[in-house]
Design an enzyme around this catalytic site. Structure first.
Site, short mmCIF file in Angstrom:
data_model
loop_
_atom_site.label_atom_id
_atom_site.label_comp_id
_atom_site.label_asym_id
_atom_site.label_seq_id
_atom_site.Cartn_x
_atom_site.Cartn_y
_atom_site.Cartn_z
N ASP A 115 4.62 -1.83 -4.25
CA ASP A 115 3.55 -1.35 -3.72
C ASP A 115 3.18 -2.44 -2.61
OD1 ASP A 115 3.93 1.29 -4.11
OD2 ASP A 115 2.19 2.10 -5.31
N ASP A 158 -0.65 -3.26 -2.05
CA ASP A 158 -1.83 -2.49 -2.79
C ASP A 158 -2.01 -4.36 -3.84
OD1 ASP A 158 -0.58 -1.75 -5.21
OD2 ASP A 158 -1.61 0.42 -4.79
N GLU A 161 8.47 -0.05 -8.38
CA GLU A 161 7.06 0.45 -9.32
C GLU A 161 6.84 1.85 -9.19
OE1 GLU A 161 4.08 -1.23 -7.00
OE2 GLU A 161 2.03 0.19 -8.15
N ASP A 176 -2.43 -3.32 -6.82
CA ASP A 176 -2.41 -2.93 -8.10
C ASP A 176 -0.17 -3.81 -8.05
OD1 ASP A 176 -3.71 -2.36 -9.85
OD2 ASP A 176 -3.14 0.01 -9.83
#
Ligand code: TTJ
Length: 648
Positions: A508, A510, A435, A512
């Site tokens: 990541d 998180d 990413e 997203d």
């Protein structure tokens, strides 16, 4: 004629001892899966009783000591003495392998697969087991235990005779067992796994109430599942986050040659097909003959209507089966004898007779349904959608031809961003899908270029679930992945051209990142499914924290791990929290996330991918409410909590 079921009906086939020697032969494995198999073995008995109309409620209780109780309100295991064996039915059921009316098909309707190996297997693999039977106003109990004799562990032997403990107003069977920790890797059952399966069983067995109670935590919790609509409720549940194009779920059922089929169908405005099939309540994730028969019938019946109404004038013949399944959500539940499983994971129904039965039942019933005057609007909406799908398919075919030409003519113009590896052995090569450009840059510098290739993904690839094939192919991120892997996609997919043994998604930790992961998994699930079933797709785990003290550095991959590390190294440390992969320098990324010697990667299972698909539906779908709900439930906006908790 209704036959009564007596102790004599229980056929005695063989002794118990073999089970402890080779648990895998009876329950598949001694991992978590095998452990839960014990429970399903017992639950199946209650379900059989309920499916035959004698029980209405089945309760599973997870007790504090890791024992599990299963209770039904059925007729009770026979307490009478068996003619030749001279012991009560209860004792036979738990001590004689393959004892149990299930194998005498006069009394029980269906049994199959690993399921139905019998309650004796559960007893053999337990420290102890207690059976309590309430029948004809009397309450009976018998207990079994494993014990050691001359250093040898013996399987569950009765420690008491079947004993009458007095009178009762209740009716039914209650079995409690403690899985043997000398056999299983862990004896802690997973509440989510059990809850999910009980819910599924409640859908598949209309009207049966399933209760799950967990007494292991400080506060006892309880959930119950009860669906009076059966498969209709199941399909409505599956479509909860989608938009149906017709209000009523189509429900079909019938029986041919001793094979019973129930089918529920509802189309949504999505472009994908979601078919879930079962045989004797066992999921058939790889499909099989029953699904094939169903699909053939749907294609035939709907194509007849298309022809009669002159709806499609495409050049290359009629509509395909896939055209008719675009946006289809369906559940197929079949009950039959002597089921045979095939396929990679033995979850594919192999019985050829199921194909003919399903084809015949579905053809007849679906034809009837669509000839009914009340269902003309539904028919029209479905046919319009299929015709539209066919048109798009034509367009996609053209787009694909273009992509293919591009690939062959210009070599690899689409893989410009790919940093390929120097080694040429697909058996050891790895592809990291990373990413973001900055993490991608670190990964390129940090990797072992001999066998690790890096493909940075910029922004979010588009949602593969919502898009049709032509749109997916138009997306550069996906085109790059497709060319890099070398396999082609969809019906052109060929795993022998795969250039990488491991495809590792690095996103990541998180919201997203979770989203990107889910989108990629959905893409693989939809268009390159064998990559998942053959175990080529992995999730890479990056550390969340770096803890330093002097020259010493440790990495934590979870909040719990962070606490443990801090406790271990004592005062005077500093913590760095990584907000994303991009914050790590190349050496750190290599050390923590890419180096096969240190890293943690998780192999993605087909269930994970199916779950990801549901998640993508929620995050990207039109139903705003459930999206908000999901984000509120799972997004961790307040990462400070862990530091506060630790007093940092
Ligand atoms: C026994 O003969 C009378 C009619 O019902 C037959 C029977 O076996 N019923 C029955 C068995 N109900 N429930 C069970 C059962 C339930 C659990 C939870 C576990 C086991 C091993 C059996």
């Amino acid at each position: 004629m209704t036959r009564t079921y007596e102790a004599n009906d229980i056929q005695v086939l063989e002794g118990l001892d073999a089970v402890r020697m080779r648990p895998g032969m009876y329950i598949g494995s001694t991992s978590a899966r095998g452990l839960h198999h014990l429970l399903w073995e017992i639950v199946d008995n209650g379900i059989d009783e309920a499916a035959n109309g004698y029980a209405s409620t089945i309760e599973v209780v997870l007790n504090k000591d890791n024992s599990v109780t299963v209770k039904d309100d059925g007729r009770g295991i026979p307490v009478g003495i068996h003619d030749t064996m001279k012991v009560p039915g209860v004792q036979l059921v738990f001590t004689q392998l393959h004892a149990g009316g299930k194998f005498n098909t006069n009394n029980y309707n269906y049994s199959g697969g690993l399921h139905g190996v019998g309650a004796a297997v559960v007893n053999a693999l337990s420290r102890w087991l207690e059976a309590e039977v309430h029948v004809d106003g009397k309450k009976y109990m018998q207990r079994f235990e494993s014990y050691e004799e001359k250093g040898k562990i013996m399987a569950g032997k009765p420690v008491s005779q079947l004993t009458c403990l007095g009178s009762t107003d209740l009716q039914g069977t209650m079995v409690t067992f403690l899985p043997d920790d000398r056999i299983f890797e862990s004896i802690q059952m997973n509440k989510d796994v059990i809850s999910k399966r009980l819910k599924e069983l409640a859908f598949l067995n209309k009207g049966i109430k399933m209760i799950l109670t967990d007494k292991r935590t400080e506060k006892t919790t309880s959930v119950s599942f009860h669906y009076t609509g059966g498969l209709i409720d199941f399909v409505e549940y599956l479509n909860e986050d989608k938009s149906a194009i017709h209000p009523e779920v189509i429900y079909l059922e019938g029986e041919r040659d001793d094979i019973r089929a129930q089918i529920a169908i509802q189309y949504t405005d999505s472009y994908t097909e979601s078919i879930f099939s079962y045989v004797n309540s066992i999921p058939t994730s790889e499909g099989g003959t029953h699904e094939t028969g169903f699909k053939t019938a749907v294609t035939k019946v709907l194509n007849d209507f298309v022809r009669k109404q002159n709806l499609y004038k495409g050049k290359n013949g009629g509509l395909t089966g896939e055209d008719f399944r675009e946006g289809m959500t369906a559940v197929i539940a079949v009950n039959m004898h002597n089921i045979q499983f095939e396929g990679q994971t033995k979850t594919k129904l192999g019985n050829t007779e199921a194909r003919a039965a399903l084809e015949s039942i579905v053809s007849e019933q679906l034809q009837n349904y669509f000839e009914n005057i009340d269902n003309q609007q539904t028919l029209k909406l479905i046919l319009d959608k299929a015709v539209n799908a066919a048109k798009v398919r034509e367009a996609a075919r053209k787009a694909k031809d273009i992509t293919r030409k591009k690939n062959s003519l210009e070599g690899a113009p689409l893989v410009g961003k790919l940093a390929s590896c120097t080694g040429r052995d697909p058996k050891i090569n790895e592809l990291f899908l990373v990413e973001g450009d900055s993490a991608g840059g670190s990964a390129k510098q940090g990797r072992d270029r001999q066998f690790q290739a890096i493909l940075p993904l910029r922004g979010k690839p588009l949602n593969a679930e919502k898009k049709r094939l032509d749109q997916v192919l138009a997306n550069e991120e996906f085109r790059t992945i497709i060319s890099a892997l070398g396999t082609g996609i969809d019906e052109d997919f060929n795993i022998s051209n795969l250039k990488y043994n491991k495809v590792i998604i690095l996103a990541d930790a998180d919201q997203d990142g979770a989203h990107i992961r889910a989108i990629l998994l959905t893409f693989f699930f939809r268009y390159m499914k064998p990559l998942i079933t053959h175990g080529h797709i992995f999730i890479g785990l990056a550390p969340l924290y770096k803890v330093s003290k002097g020259s010493r550095t440790e990495y934590a991959y979870s909040d719990d791990e962070l606490k443990a590390i801090v406790k271990k190294i004592g005062k005077g440390y500093t913590i760095q929290r990584y907000k994303g992969l991009g914050e790590m320098n190349p050496e750190q990324l290599w050390e923590t996330t890419m180096n096969p010697a240190n890293r943690s990667i998780i192999e993605v299972s087909i269930e994970d991918a199916a779950e990801a698909e549901k998640l993508v539906t929620i995050l990207m779908g039109d139903k705003i409410d459930s999206r908000r709900q999901y984000i509120t439930n799972y997004a961790n906006f307040n990462k400070k909590d862990i530091f506060q908790e630790m007093g940092v």
